[in-house]
Design a protein around this motif. Sequence first.
Motif, mmCIF file in Angstrom:
data_model
loop_
_atom_site.group_PDB
_atom_site.id
_atom_site.type_symbol
_atom_site.label_atom_id
_atom_site.label_comp_id
_atom_site.label_asym_id
_atom_site.label_seq_id
_atom_site.Cartn_x
_atom_site.Cartn_y
_atom_site.Cartn_z
ATOM 1 N N SER A 57 0.829 -1.206 0.000
ATOM 2 C CA SER A 57 0.000 0.000 0.000
ATOM 3 C C SER A 57 0.861 1.252 0.000
ATOM 4 N N ALA A 58 1.954 1.220 0.769
ATOM 5 C CA ALA A 58 2.835 2.386 0.828
ATOM 6 C C ALA A 58 3.464 2.655 -0.539
ATOM 7 N N LEU A 59 3.946 1.616 -1.201
ATOM 8 C CA LEU A 59 4.572 1.796 -2.513
ATOM 9 C C LEU A 59 3.554 2.256 -3.556
ATOM 10 N N ASP A 118 -7.116 3.839 7.480
ATOM 11 C CA ASP A 118 -7.021 3.803 6.028
ATOM 12 C C ASP A 118 -5.576 4.004 5.600
ATOM 13 N N VAL A 119 -4.969 2.966 5.033
ATOM 14 C CA VAL A 119 -3.598 3.063 4.531
ATOM 15 C C VAL A 119 -3.549 2.689 3.054
ATOM 16 N N SER A 120 -4.672 2.744 2.367
ATOM 17 C CA SER A 120 -4.748 2.230 1.008
ATOM 18 C C SER A 120 -4.461 3.310 -0.013
ATOM 19 N N ASP A 231 4.706 11.279 14.846
ATOM 20 C CA ASP A 231 3.404 11.039 15.459
ATOM 21 C C ASP A 231 2.946 9.600 15.224
ATOM 22 N N ALA A 232 3.114 9.114 13.992
ATOM 23 C CA ALA A 232 2.677 7.753 13.666
ATOM 24 C C ALA A 232 3.520 6.713 14.397
ATOM 25 N N PHE A 233 4.826 6.937 14.464
ATOM 26 C CA PHE A 233 5.697 6.014 15.184
ATOM 27 C C PHE A 233 5.286 5.943 16.649
ATOM 28 N N ARG A 354 3.899 7.972 7.276
ATOM 29 C CA ARG A 354 3.095 7.615 8.447
ATOM 30 C C ARG A 354 2.853 6.114 8.487
ATOM 31 N N SER A 355 2.501 5.536 7.354
ATOM 32 C CA SER A 355 2.224 4.098 7.312
ATOM 33 C C SER A 355 3.462 3.286 7.672
#
Length: 404
Positions: A57-59, A118-120, A231-233, A354-355
């Motif tokens: 999803s990240a890529l 949502d990480v899509s 923040d995400a970490f 973030r993801s």
Amino acid sequence: MLLPAGAAPDARLLLIGRALRAFTDGFVAILLPVYLLTLGLGKWEVGLISTATLLGSALATVAVGQWGHRFPQRRLLLAAAWLMAATGLLLAGLGGIGAFWPLLIVAFVGTMNPSSGDVSVFLPLEHARLAESAHGEARTFLFARYTFVGALCAATGSLATAIPQVLTDAGLAQLDALRLMFVAYGLTGVLIFVLYRALPDHRMHEQAASPEPLGPSRGIVIKLAALFSVDAFAGGLIVNTLLALWLFERFDLSLAAAGQFFFWAGLLSAGSQLAAPWVARHIGLINTMVFTHIPSSVCLVLAAFADSLPVALALLFLRSALSQMDVPTRSAFVMAVVTPAERAAAASFTAVPRSLAAAASPAIGGALFAAGWLALPLVACGLLKIAYDVALWRAFRKYEEPSS
């Protein structure tokens, strides 16, 4: 779905699409490991497949940011919907053979989401379309509706995890019952495709700015992405799974009671996102992001040292009522401080770090729990988030308040 005043009518289609995706993500996030274990895969293989979904999803999101400007956003949204349909149907079909490598490939290429957030690849595309659908204050309200719908439907979707058990009790084999849930996921992709076909095709209209890769706003976006990653970490140190583990270990909370806690905490989080635009109207986007986030982090640190379950739960509920108010304001701020042509790219380049950062820290939190340091993940999460808020405020308060 009601739209804020000043929002374009086609934004309603995006909200409905977000609701459908969030509902399926809500049950898939819980059923995916159960399904894989039922297929005979080991915990290590389950972890690899979960990692593959996040990495893929990240890529894909990076690709949208880098090259997506070459294609109409509507076409990309329709392609993502077909990919969602193929993901669900292929995972259901591969359940018949239970082979690891085909499942890993589908997980990497597809849209499966191992978390309720949502990480899509849909995220940057929908954000860019939403940003075009409203301006100024109306944009903040629109993003609040978008995040509220997602949070609420994801919480509701988690209740659908009871369906396989109902089907099993009715005589269906457990594996077949689980496969049906992934079929439902795939069919939802088809429904979203039909829904998004009704979106206006921007090729048919003259636009103020065609989508482009990051240019004039690159410096701002990179700085925001770096801060959002902190923040995400921090949040990954105490994801819901680890927070539940903390409640079990610290207060011997039952599984049923934990489920009730997370349901109500989710409702508080969803409701607070609707309140965020009203707060932002009075104190601004950045101030809303920072001065609601800091108290929520303080509550988390205090909960780590609470002596009784009622005090800990009260602090955690207060945290839930404040901690997500930055989500719609953050999205609206990113869309407002970059040029219109860069919005899809900006959404991608702020979402991907973030993801990745959030995927890296749960293992650290789990290791700290395993070492017996039950309070440390909560304290570290709270302190890191406070440091992020202070840095964000110092770096971007001068951009307050964008008006378009």
